[in-house]
Structure formats: structure tokens, C-alpha cells
Design a protein around this motif. Structure first.
Motif, mmCIF file in Angstrom:
data_model
loop_
_atom_site.group_PDB
_atom_site.id
_atom_site.type_symbol
_atom_site.label_atom_id
_atom_site.label_comp_id
_atom_site.label_asym_id
_atom_site.label_seq_id
_atom_site.Cartn_x
_atom_site.Cartn_y
_atom_site.Cartn_z
ATOM 1 N N ARG A 153 -3.357 -3.938 -12.262
ATOM 2 C CA ARG A 153 -3.544 -4.927 -11.364
ATOM 3 C C ARG A 153 -3.323 -4.458 -9.966
ATOM 4 O O ARG A 153 -4.204 -4.781 -9.114
ATOM 5 N N ALA A 154 -2.539 -3.959 -9.801
ATOM 6 C CA ALA A 154 -2.054 -2.964 -8.502
ATOM 7 C C ALA A 154 -3.164 -2.212 -7.932
ATOM 8 O O ALA A 154 -3.588 -2.092 -6.940
ATOM 9 N N PHE A 155 -3.594 -1.544 -9.066
ATOM 10 C CA PHE A 155 -4.386 -0.229 -8.742
ATOM 11 C C PHE A 155 -5.931 -1.159 -8.337
ATOM 12 O O PHE A 155 -6.680 -0.486 -7.547
ATOM 13 N N GLY B 121 0.774 -13.021 -8.882
ATOM 14 C CA GLY B 121 1.119 -13.477 -10.285
ATOM 15 C C GLY B 121 0.981 -12.059 -10.996
ATOM 16 O O GLY B 121 0.633 -12.330 -12.456
ATOM 17 N N ASP B 122 1.752 -10.969 -10.543
ATOM 18 C CA ASP B 122 1.444 -9.708 -11.466
ATOM 19 C C ASP B 122 2.681 -8.917 -10.983
ATOM 20 O O ASP B 122 3.171 -9.028 -9.959
ATOM 21 N N PRO B 123 3.463 -8.272 -11.887
ATOM 22 C CA PRO B 123 4.494 -7.348 -11.612
ATOM 23 C C PRO B 123 4.460 -6.311 -10.666
ATOM 24 O O PRO B 123 5.257 -5.746 -9.909
ATOM 25 N N LEU B 124 2.952 -5.851 -10.679
ATOM 26 C CA LEU B 124 2.668 -4.848 -9.628
ATOM 27 C C LEU B 124 3.045 -3.374 -9.948
ATOM 28 O O LEU B 124 2.297 -2.535 -9.790
ATOM 29 N N ALA C 158 0.985 -1.012 -0.088
ATOM 30 C CA ALA C 158 -0.072 0.094 0.032
ATOM 31 C C ALA C 158 0.723 1.276 -0.001
ATOM 32 O O ALA C 158 0.461 2.091 -0.812
ATOM 33 N N SER C 159 1.969 1.170 0.695
ATOM 34 C CA SER C 159 2.951 2.410 1.037
ATOM 35 C C SER C 159 3.540 2.469 -0.297
ATOM 36 O O SER C 159 3.541 3.707 -1.121
ATOM 37 N N VAL C 160 3.978 1.706 -1.072
ATOM 38 C CA VAL C 160 4.665 1.819 -2.307
ATOM 39 C C VAL C 160 3.864 2.323 -3.556
ATOM 40 O O VAL C 160 4.126 3.140 -4.246
ATOM 41 N N CYS C 161 2.321 1.821 -3.471
ATOM 42 C CA CYS C 161 1.366 2.584 -4.416
ATOM 43 C C CYS C 161 1.116 3.888 -4.094
ATOM 44 O O CYS C 161 1.021 4.532 -5.059
ATOM 45 N N GLU C 162 0.986 4.169 -2.917
ATOM 46 C CA GLU C 162 0.674 5.730 -2.460
ATOM 47 C C GLU C 162 1.977 6.512 -2.947
ATOM 48 O O GLU C 162 1.579 7.765 -3.096
ATOM 49 N N THR C 163 3.175 6.146 -2.322
ATOM 50 C CA THR C 163 4.201 7.294 -2.784
ATOM 51 C C THR C 163 4.937 6.925 -4.145
ATOM 52 O O THR C 163 5.888 7.935 -4.419
#
Length: 307
Positions: free
Chosen positions: A69-71, A53-56, A19-24
């Protein structure tokens, strides 16, 4: 392969890192947030990649950006984290022994009286904690600001579509007034007077028109902009001693614009509405719930005092 991965190996820390890597958009900023090295953060992301199963994440300029997928996963992860943190009963929170600072961002100095009351309430009920107040700039940066650990809540101008990772409630409202220096000019008496006056405005950058400007265009009025300032407080000081007028939140008259006179605008502007915004990961946090209630209490008291 995803089917070969034991999903129960995913723990709360891995979800927090994701979650933090997504946000920042940054492994290094996440490492700083959790006081870990970058390789540890990368290992957690690799674990989650194997599970879903996704690079994210993919590279984007100097940073990284979440994949589609990450979103899609982020709101689910945020809800899981909120549920995990909600396992600790909010009733157990005791503000009288709190020593960590509380952080809030506000969009305008017209809320200064609210912050003075909030500070007084906090000093009385959590005497060991300090209050950090930060100026919030454009509404589309709410997610960026509230993603920082030192900010517990944000007061934002309503009307913005918040990301699903944020929760919000109604905070309060204000009205617009036209401020002027009575030593240099009189009040605005008509629509024509308003159109002919020299105006001062605040600009945070960007190309989007303000709601005031949009409403004036609806009435086929174009203001004569004579002065542009980076903050509302600075604008109030700059128009003193001039014939420039400024259409700003009325409650600026309590502090920043106390030396100016004011009158009603010549057109019925809608009220300025504010939201209280917080991160969903703190939805059930006893500490955050207590602080949010204190903010709302301070706002109610400030509005009652200003009439």
C-alpha cells in the motif's frame, strides 16, 4: 478506523516524512534529515497510518520496508509534494544570493570537463554557493543517492528504468575508444587483434555484465582480462607502461587518459548516452530548475569545446 479520520488533518510535513521514510527505509535517517527526534517522526507516520488504514511499514532486518500500500501511495504523495512546492513561483529564485551548496553526482571522470565548466558558471552566477561533486556508482543506486539532501541532481548512464519518484531528461553522449600506451604496443588493427590483446576493465562489484561485454559476446568474442581496477581514473594510470588496452569513454582522453593513445574499437559499439536525473519533489523548485538548466548549459559547452 479510516472513515473516522479527518483526512484534512494530513499536512505537507506528514507527507514529506512518509516519502522520506519510504526512500531511506529508516526513521532515524529521516529524523536526521529533518533535524527532529525519532518520536516526532513516528508520530507523523502514525497519523498517516490512521488516515490510510494501513501499517505502511514492516520490519526488515535492521530497517523497515514499505508495504504494498505504501509503495502504491508514494507516487501520489510525491506528486502532491511537487505541486505544493510549485506554489512558489520559480521566477522568484535569485541565484546571486544563494549560499547553500549545490550537489551533483557523476558516473565517470570523462565528465570532468563538464564539471569544470559547471563550476565556472556557478562561480559567476551564484558566487556565494559552492559545488559538491560526488562519484555515482551503479545505476541502481540513483534513487539512494538522489534521496540524500545534499545531492540536487545526478548524471546517469541511460538505459536504466528509473523509479516513478525520479524525473529525467537527455544530457548528452560519448563514444567508446580503445586506449593503449604507444610505448608498449600499437593500436588495435583487427577483431582478432582485439580478442588476443590483454584488457583492463573497471568493476564496481556485482555480477551484471557490462554493455561492452554483452556486445562482444554477441560477436562471440571473449576478452582476456588482465587487470581489474575500481575506478576509470585508476585504470588509466595502471595501464601506462604495459601492453594492456582499455575500452572506455572517449572523453577520458581529455584528462585521466591524456598520456595514452587511442583508436576506434574493431566493432561498432553504440554511443554511451547520459541522462540528467532529479527527484520529482523538486520538479517545480525554482532553485532546482535553475541548477538543472545550468548543468545542461555546461554540458553543451563542454561538448562543443571537445569537438
Amino acid at each position: 478506523m479510516m472513515q473516522d479520520f479527518d483526512i484534512y488533518r494530513i499536512d505537507g510535513h506528514t507527507l514529506r516524512v512518509f516519502a522520506s521514510v519510504c526512500e531511506t527505509g529508516s526513521v532515524s535517517r529521516t529524523a536526521d534529515r529533518f533535524q527532529l527526534n525519532q518520536s516526532t517522526i513516528s508520530h507523523s507516520i502514525d497519523k498517516f497510518r490512521a488516515a490510510v488504514g494501513d501499517p505502511l511499514f514492516v520490519k526488515s532486518g535492521r530497517g523497515i520496508t514499505p508495504t504494498e500500500r505504501a509503495f502504491a501511495l508514494l507516487p501520489q504523495v510525491q506528486r502532491l509534494l511537487a505541486d505544493i512546492e510549485g506554489l512558489v513561483a520559480s521566477q522568484s529564485y535569485d541565484p546571486s544570493i544563494e549560499s547553500r551548496p549545490f550537489g551533483i553526482a557523476i558516473p565517470t571522470p570523462s565528465l570532468l570537463s563538464d564539471m569544470k565548466i559547471l563550476h565556472a558558471f556557478l562561480s559567476d552566477r551564484a558566487p556565494q554557493a559552492k559545488l559538491r561533486i560526488r562519484r555515482q556508482v551503479p545505476r541502481d543506486r540513483v534513487m539512494e543517492i538522489i534521496g540524500e539532501d545534499e545531492i540536487d541532481a545526478v548524471i546517469s548512464v541511460s538505459g536504466y528504468q528509473y523509479p516513478t519518484t525520479l524525473a529525467h531528461c537527455t544530457y548528452g553522449s560519448d563514444r567508446l575508444s580503445v586506449f593503449y600506451d604507444p610505448r608498449c604496443r600499437g593500436p588495435i588493427n583487427s577483431l582478432d587483434d582485439y580478442a588476443e590483446a590483454r584488457h583492463g576493465v573497471v568493476s564496481f562489484g556485482g555480477q551484471a555484465r557490462s554493455e561492452v561485454e554483452n556486445l562482444l559476446l554477441h560477436h562471440e568474442i571473449r576478452r582476456k582480462i588482465a587487470l581489474v581496477a575500481p575506478t576509470a581514473s585508476m585504470l588509466g594510470g595502471l595501464i601506462q607502461g604495459t601492453d594492456v588496452v582499455a575500452t572506455m569513454p572517449h572523453r577520458l582522453s581529455e584528462y585521466a587518459y591524456a598520456g595514452l593513445a587511442h583508436c576506434d574499437p574493431p566493432v561498432p559499439f553504440p554511443p554511451i548516452k547520459y541522462d540528467l536525473v532529479w527527484h520529482r519533489r523538486y520538479e517545480h523548485s525554482g532553485r532546482n530548475q535553475w541548477f538543472r538548466n545550468l548543468i545542461l548549459e555546461a554540458g553543451t559547452s563542454a561538448r562543443a569545446a571537445s569537438g
